[in-house]
Design an enzyme around this catalytic site. Structure first.
Site, short mmCIF file in Angstrom:
data_model
loop_
_atom_site.label_atom_id
_atom_site.label_comp_id
_atom_site.label_asym_id
_atom_site.label_seq_id
_atom_site.Cartn_x
_atom_site.Cartn_y
_atom_site.Cartn_z
N LYS A 122 0.87 -1.19 0.00
CA LYS A 122 0.00 0.00 0.00
C LYS A 122 0.90 1.23 0.00
CE LYS A 122 -4.04 2.17 1.99
NZ LYS A 122 -3.61 3.45 1.46
N GLU B 113 -1.02 4.26 -8.32
CA GLU B 113 -0.67 5.33 -7.38
C GLU B 113 0.56 6.06 -7.90
OE1 GLU B 113 -1.39 5.90 -3.69
OE2 GLU B 113 -3.30 4.87 -3.93
N ARG C 66 -8.24 10.68 -8.38
CA ARG C 66 -9.34 9.91 -7.79
C ARG C 66 -10.68 10.61 -7.98
NH1 ARG C 66 -9.67 7.32 -1.74
NH2 ARG C 66 -11.90 7.49 -1.45
#
EC number: 6.5.1.1
Length: 554
Positions: free
Chosen positions: A255, A304, A275
């Site tokens: 993550k 990301e 996003r």
């Protein structure tokens, strides 16, 4: 359809309290919409543009007050409108309280519409698009002129809903679920078919038109389109034990402490979306260069963007946001803060939509797009061993990442859904993304700086407070926040400030307690400011339902 007819229907919808009655009213609206269906599917939600478009009207409350004041007559000022807002509490009620139609603005329709005929939905849509396109020197004055002309043609009811629409404050109880169900009912197609088409297009207006004109078979042909972003699939908090119990084995990924980005590559050019589906292509040229120099075929990727230092080690999340916000002198920003793409999912590749494919399949396609030694795609491990997964988590933390993601390897990609198929595991205390709806001026030497902020979460019909935060904010940050919030000040009463919902704070806390002191019924114990969520809008902030779940799970 005349805008007056829409305003009357909006008023009727707002008067309903039962969800079924609201859905039936929207269903009737859609059936009567004719050529305005696509526009009305947006207007009834308080949207001028489809969700995937990054265009905005760029109208702050003050410009709206000026337009209302001009349409109300020579004896009314923007300050008068703002004061009436403090009394009435809602911009629609304020606009409706003035006799705007028939004022001296009727001669000014060159800027705001056309003649003394009734304002139509189509004409209003055109004028608002024209308003959004206004830019450059004198643009604010031109925007006020356009709004002035529109308000001058409105009845009281029309003016109220026009003001709400312009400031994105429709709030008549109609959300995306209502529009989905109403479109299905109006045109006799399955709800699931409408939802699926919306997932891949992110355009309720277009989907409603297809449902009406082509039925279920037409909805099945709606596919992903390169250049049109879709909502990101989201994760909920979870544990290794819970994931293995539910799935037997888990897909494990690092993550990253970065900002979500959706990559669209048409075979030649790459475009990047945040996003919130805002285009961020220009601020991230090195990501664009990486994609364009590596991919050979059209693709849509999820990933990301992470800020890194000279050694390639990750930098804090705030450094990424500095790049996302940068509109000018991008080259200098690139020299200061380098960013890197970590793609972890593939939604489309070489003409094939992959949303329905299993994660394991999608990741295989993702890897196939890049050279084997590439560091652009994120590694994924499959494991049914808790100790092995915990070891992977330790590696992620040692590398400076946030933790790990646990994913169901058999799950499809569900745009906009936060569910059990993706789970985030972080050692950090859970945080909340709260909408700032109020503030308080400081005292003494800080009297001209906002020093405390009211926190709210989303509800079905607006926002409900959960506390106030002042801890964790430096003096420099308070100065920056004061400047940021100034355009959103709705009214003031002494030191108390009411703010239009526009900014989202990430807030840490020790505990969620039941409390009658706040409208939500809950209070955050020892809240502390962590960051401004630049990648979130009020619509994507946390909900009261999540607060309730977190409170129950403590």
């Amino acid at each position: 359809m005349e805008f007056a007819a829409f305003a009357d229907r909006a008023e009727a919808i707002e008067s309903e309290s039962a969800d079924t009655a609201i859905t039936e009213a929207v269903t009737d609206l859609f059936r009567a919409s004719g050529s305005d269906l696509s526009t009305l599917a947006r207007f009834v939600q308080g949207r001028v543009f489809p969700a995937y478009e990054s265009r905005t009207l760029d109208i702050g409350p003050r410009l709206c007050y000026e337009a209302i004041a001009r349409a109300a007559g020579q004896n009314v000022s923007a300050d008068d409108v703002e004061q009436r807002l403090a009394d009435l509490g809602e911009i629609g009620a304020v606009a409706a309280s003035y006799d705007l139609g028939g004022q001296q603005g009727l001669a000014a329709f060159g800027a705001g519409g056309g003649g003394d005929d009734a304002l139509t939905v189509a004409e209003l849509d055109d004028e608002l698009r024209n308003l959004a396109a206004v830019d450059g020197s004198g643009s604010q004055g031109t925007k006020v002129d356009i709004l002035f002309g529109l308000f001058s043609r409105c009845s009281s009811t029309e003016a109220g809903y026009l003001a709400r629409l312009v400031l994105s404050e429709m709030r008549i109880g109609v959300g995306e679920g209502t529009v989905r169900d109403a479109a299905a009912a109006a045109f006799d197609v399955p709800v699931e078919a409408v939802e699926r088409a919306v997932q891949v297009s992110n355009d309720y207006g277009m989907v409603a038109e297809v449902a009406r004109d082509e039925g279920e078979s037409g909805l099945a042909t709606v596919t992903l389109e390169i250049g049109r972003p879709v909502q990101a699939m989201l994760a909920q908090a979870g544990t290794v034990a819970g994931a293995l119990e539910d799935w037997d084995r888990a897909a494990v990924e690092w993550k990253y402490d970065g900002a979500r980005v959706q990559v669209h590559f048409d075979g030649e050019d790459a475009r990047l979306f945040s996003r919130n589906m805002e285009e961020v292509t220009d601020p991230l040229p090195e990501v664009v260069e990486t994609v364009e120099s590596t991919l050979d075929a059209p693709a849509i990727l999820d990933g990301e963007v992470v800020a890194v230092d000279d050694g390639g080690d990750p930098l804090p999340f705030q450094e990424v946001l500095r790049r996302f916000r940068r509109k000018h002198d991008v080259a200098a920003a690139r020299e200061d803060v380098a960013v890197r793409l970590h793609a972890f999912d593939c939604l489309h590749a070489a003409g094939e939509d992959l949303l329905d494919a299993a994660l394991e399949t999608r990741h295989d396609r993702l890897e196939s797009l890049f050279p084997a030694d590439s560091d652009v795609f994120s590694q994924m491990w499959l494991s049914d061993d808790a100790e092995e997964i915990e070891s992977l988590e330790a590696e992620a933390l040692a590398a400076g990442q946030e933790g790990i993601m646990l994913k169901d390897p058999t799950a499809a990609y569900s745009p906009g859904k936060r569910g059990k198929h993706w789970r985030k595991r972080k050692p950090d205390v859970e945080t909340l993304d709260c909408v700032v709806t109020g503030a308080e001026w400081g005292e003494g030497r800080r009297a001209n700086v906002l020093g405390s902020f009211e926190l709210s979460v989303r509800t079905d019909d607006g926002y409900a407070t959960v506390g106030n935060v002042a801890t964790g904010i430096t003096d420099e940050e308070l100065d920056d926040l004061t400047e940021r919030f100034e355009p959103y000040i709705r009214s003031e009463d002494g030191r108390d400030v009411v703010l239009d919902p526009a900014v989202v704070f990430e807030v840490g806390y020790e505990e969620i307690q039941a409390s009658q002191s706040y409208a939500s019924g809950y209070a955050l114990r020892f809240p502390r400011f962590l960051s401004v969520r630049e990648d979130k809008t009020p619509d994507s902030a946390d909900s009261l339902a999540r607060v309730e779940r977190l409170a129950e799970s403590q």
